[in-house]
Motif scaffolding. Structure first.
Motif, PDB file in Angstrom:
ATOM      1  N   VAL A  39     -12.150 -34.032  15.940  1.00 42.37           N
ATOM      2  CA  VAL A  39     -13.580 -34.179  16.222  1.00 42.37           C
ATOM      3  C   VAL A  39     -14.260 -32.806  16.183  1.00 42.37           C
ATOM      4  N   ARG A  40     -13.612 -31.809  16.797  1.00 42.71           N
ATOM      5  CA  ARG A  40     -14.171 -30.448  16.749  1.00 42.71           C
ATOM      6  C   ARG A  40     -14.263 -29.949  15.314  1.00 42.71           C
ATOM      7  N   GLY A  41     -13.211 -30.206  14.541  1.00 42.13           N
ATOM      8  CA  GLY A  41     -13.210 -29.783  13.144  1.00 42.13           C
ATOM      9  C   GLY A  41     -14.316 -30.456  12.354  1.00 42.13           C
ATOM     10  N   GLU A  42     -14.539 -31.742  12.618  1.00 41.09           N
ATOM     11  CA  GLU A  42     -15.605 -32.462  11.929  1.00 41.09           C
ATOM     12  C   GLU A  42     -16.973 -31.868  12.271  1.00 41.09           C
ATOM     13  N   LEU A  43     -17.202 -31.587  13.559  1.00 42.51           N
ATOM     14  CA  LEU A  43     -18.471 -30.990  13.970  1.00 42.51           C
ATOM     15  C   LEU A  43     -18.671 -29.635  13.303  1.00 42.51           C
ATOM     16  N   LEU A  44     -17.644 -28.797  13.329  1.00 45.61           N
ATOM     17  CA  LEU A  44     -17.770 -27.462  12.741  1.00 45.61           C
ATOM     18  C   LEU A  44     -18.000 -27.548  11.233  1.00 45.61           C
ATOM     19  N   GLU A  45     -17.355 -28.491  10.578  1.00 44.41           N
ATOM     20  CA  GLU A  45     -17.560 -28.672   9.134  1.00 44.41           C
ATOM     21  C   GLU A  45     -18.985 -29.127   8.837  1.00 44.41           C
ATOM     22  N   MET A  46     -19.495 -30.035   9.660  1.00 39.62           N
ATOM     23  CA  MET A  46     -20.874 -30.500   9.472  1.00 39.62           C
ATOM     24  C   MET A  46     -21.861 -29.370   9.743  1.00 39.62           C
ATOM     25  N   ALA A  88      -1.089   6.544   9.568  1.00 34.52           N
ATOM     26  CA  ALA A  88      -1.022   5.212   8.969  1.00 34.52           C
ATOM     27  C   ALA A  88      -0.946   5.337   7.452  1.00 34.52           C
ATOM     28  N   VAL A  89       0.037   4.653   6.880  1.00 33.09           N
ATOM     29  CA  VAL A  89       0.208   4.646   5.433  1.00 33.09           C
ATOM     30  C   VAL A  89      -0.279   3.321   4.857  1.00 33.09           C
ATOM     31  N   THR A  90      -0.042   2.242   5.579  1.00 36.30           N
ATOM     32  CA  THR A  90      -0.543   0.924   5.175  1.00 36.30           C
ATOM     33  C   THR A  90      -1.206   0.258   6.369  1.00 36.30           C
ATOM     34  N   VAL A  91      -2.231  -0.516   6.062  1.00 31.59           N
ATOM     35  CA  VAL A  91      -2.932  -1.295   7.082  1.00 31.59           C
ATOM     36  C   VAL A  91      -3.040  -2.717   6.557  1.00 31.59           C
ATOM     37  N   LEU A  92      -2.503  -3.655   7.306  1.00 37.01           N
ATOM     38  CA  LEU A  92      -2.557  -5.071   6.952  1.00 37.01           C
ATOM     39  C   LEU A  92      -3.623  -5.735   7.809  1.00 37.01           C
ATOM     40  N   LEU A  93      -4.556  -6.423   7.154  1.00 39.79           N
ATOM     41  CA  LEU A  93      -5.620  -7.142   7.849  1.00 39.79           C
ATOM     42  C   LEU A  93      -5.444  -8.626   7.575  1.00 39.79           C
ATOM     43  N   THR A  94      -5.196  -9.403   8.614  1.00 38.92           N
ATOM     44  CA  THR A  94      -4.983 -10.840   8.490  1.00 38.92           C
ATOM     45  C   THR A  94      -6.090 -11.571   9.236  1.00 38.92           C
ATOM     46  N   PRO A  95      -6.876 -12.413   8.530  1.00 37.36           N
ATOM     47  CA  PRO A  95      -7.935 -13.154   9.228  1.00 37.36           C
ATOM     48  C   PRO A  95      -7.361 -14.321  10.027  1.00 37.36           C
ATOM     49  N   VAL A  96      -7.905 -14.529  11.204  1.00 39.75           N
ATOM     50  CA  VAL A  96      -7.503 -15.633  12.070  1.00 39.75           C
ATOM     51  C   VAL A  96      -8.785 -16.282  12.575  1.00 39.75           C
ATOM     52  N   TRP A  97      -8.858 -17.611  12.485  1.00 41.48           N
ATOM     53  CA  TRP A  97     -10.027 -18.326  12.980  1.00 41.48           C
ATOM     54  C   TRP A  97      -9.703 -18.885  14.342  1.00 41.48           C
ATOM     55  N   THR A  98     -10.615 -18.687  15.274  1.00 44.55           N
ATOM     56  CA  THR A  98     -10.388 -19.142  16.635  1.00 44.55           C
ATOM     57  C   THR A  98     -11.682 -19.701  17.213  1.00 44.55           C
ATOM     58  N   ASP A  99     -11.541 -20.660  18.100  1.00 42.49           N
ATOM     59  CA  ASP A  99     -12.704 -21.196  18.807  1.00 42.49           C
ATOM     60  C   ASP A  99     -12.480 -21.128  20.312  1.00 42.49           C
ATOM     61  N   ALA A 100     -11.746 -20.105  20.742  1.00 42.58           N
ATOM     62  CA  ALA A 100     -11.409 -19.972  22.162  1.00 42.58           C
ATOM     63  C   ALA A 100     -12.627 -19.704  23.038  1.00 42.58           C
ATOM     64  N   HIS A 101     -13.634 -19.052  22.492  1.00 40.88           N
ATOM     65  CA  HIS A 101     -14.798 -18.674  23.304  1.00 40.88           C
ATOM     66  C   HIS A 101     -16.064 -19.357  22.830  1.00 40.88           C
ATOM     67  N   GLY A 102     -15.962 -20.546  22.310  1.00 38.41           N
ATOM     68  CA  GLY A 102     -17.153 -21.260  21.846  1.00 38.41           C
ATOM     69  C   GLY A 102     -17.022 -21.622  20.381  1.00 38.41           C
ATOM     70  N   PRO A 103     -18.021 -21.261  19.575  1.00 38.20           N
ATOM     71  CA  PRO A 103     -17.986 -21.673  18.172  1.00 38.20           C
ATOM     72  C   PRO A 103     -16.875 -20.959  17.400  1.00 38.20           C
ATOM     73  N   MET A 104     -16.448 -21.579  16.320  1.00 34.75           N
ATOM     74  CA  MET A 104     -15.381 -21.041  15.483  1.00 34.75           C
ATOM     75  C   MET A 104     -15.811 -19.679  14.929  1.00 34.75           C
ATOM     76  N   GLU A 105     -14.944 -18.691  15.063  1.00 32.11           N
ATOM     77  CA  GLU A 105     -15.242 -17.367  14.539  1.00 32.11           C
ATOM     78  C   GLU A 105     -13.990 -16.771  13.922  1.00 32.11           C
ATOM     79  N   ARG A 106     -14.208 -15.828  12.991  1.00 34.15           N
ATOM     80  CA  ARG A 106     -13.086 -15.173  12.332  1.00 34.15           C
ATOM     81  C   ARG A 106     -12.886 -13.804  12.956  1.00 34.15           C
ATOM     82  N   VAL A 107     -11.665 -13.544  13.369  1.00 32.97           N
ATOM     83  CA  VAL A 107     -11.276 -12.229  13.866  1.00 32.97           C
ATOM     84  C   VAL A 107     -10.096 -11.760  13.014  1.00 32.97           C
ATOM     85  N   PHE A 108      -9.796 -10.491  13.082  1.00 30.94           N
ATOM     86  CA  PHE A 108      -8.717  -9.943  12.272  1.00 30.94           C
ATOM     87  C   PHE A 108      -7.590  -9.419  13.150  1.00 30.94           C
TER      88      PHE A 108
END
Length: 166
Positions: A39-46, A88-108
């Motif tokens: 249901v949350r996924g449907e709302l966020l998609e809409m 630092a020689v390499t930096v890896l950035l991985t996106p993660v989507w979370t809705d822990a604090h309200g609306p869905m947001e992307r953090v790295f």
């Protein structure tokens, strides 16, 4: 004298999103934490679908830098990365989507490694700072995919491009 209020497309989008939120809250309750994941996924998609109509006038990245500023960001990137993660020689950035604090947001989730391959502990706020630096230097990159920055070449390589090349 009557005052006429002009309705802009952004106002219409905002009104549609508010009404959508009210409709879901009336059916499933006011607390999204108790809703089923589907249901949350449907709302966020809409919500995402309603917002895309507004993206031509309000782009996702409204403060895209000029070409000279992007070149300067790229040129200064190794120095700025060393401020946050020395050696630092390499930096890896991985996106993660979370809705822990309200609306869905992307953090790295950011992982920095030295020449020996050992993990470098980042200071508080270091992940957010490195992600911001990389996004400023490489605005055309696909930030929905994991990316690796290498200090030797000062280039960002997407994991999707790496898999296609292999």
């Amino acid at each position: 004298m009557a005052t006429v209020i002009e309705t802009r497309p952004a106002d219409e989008v905002e009104e549609a999103l508010i009404q959508l939120d009210r409709d879901f809250a009336a059916v499933y309750g006011p607390d999204m934490g108790h809703w089923a994941r589907g249901v949350r996924g449907e709302l966020l998609e809409m919500q995402r679908a309603r917002r895309t109509a507004d993206r031509e006038t309000h782009p996702l990245h409204p403060r895209k830098a000029s070409a000279s500023r992007r070149r300067r960001h790229c040129k200064q990137l190794p120095w700025r990365v060393r401020e946050v993660a020395p050696s630092a020689v390499t930096v890896l950035l991985t996106p993660v989507w979370t809705d822990a604090h309200g609306p869905m947001e992307r953090v790295f989730v950011v992982t920095a490694r030295n020449a020996d391959g050992q993990h470098i502990k980042l200071p508080r706020g270091g992940s957010r700072r490195l992600a911001s630096l990389m996004q400023a230097a490489f605005p055309a990159a696909d930030w929905n995919q994991p990316n690796t920055w290498r200090a030797a070449s000062n280039q960002l390589v997407s994991w999707q491009a790496r898999r296609a090349a292999a």
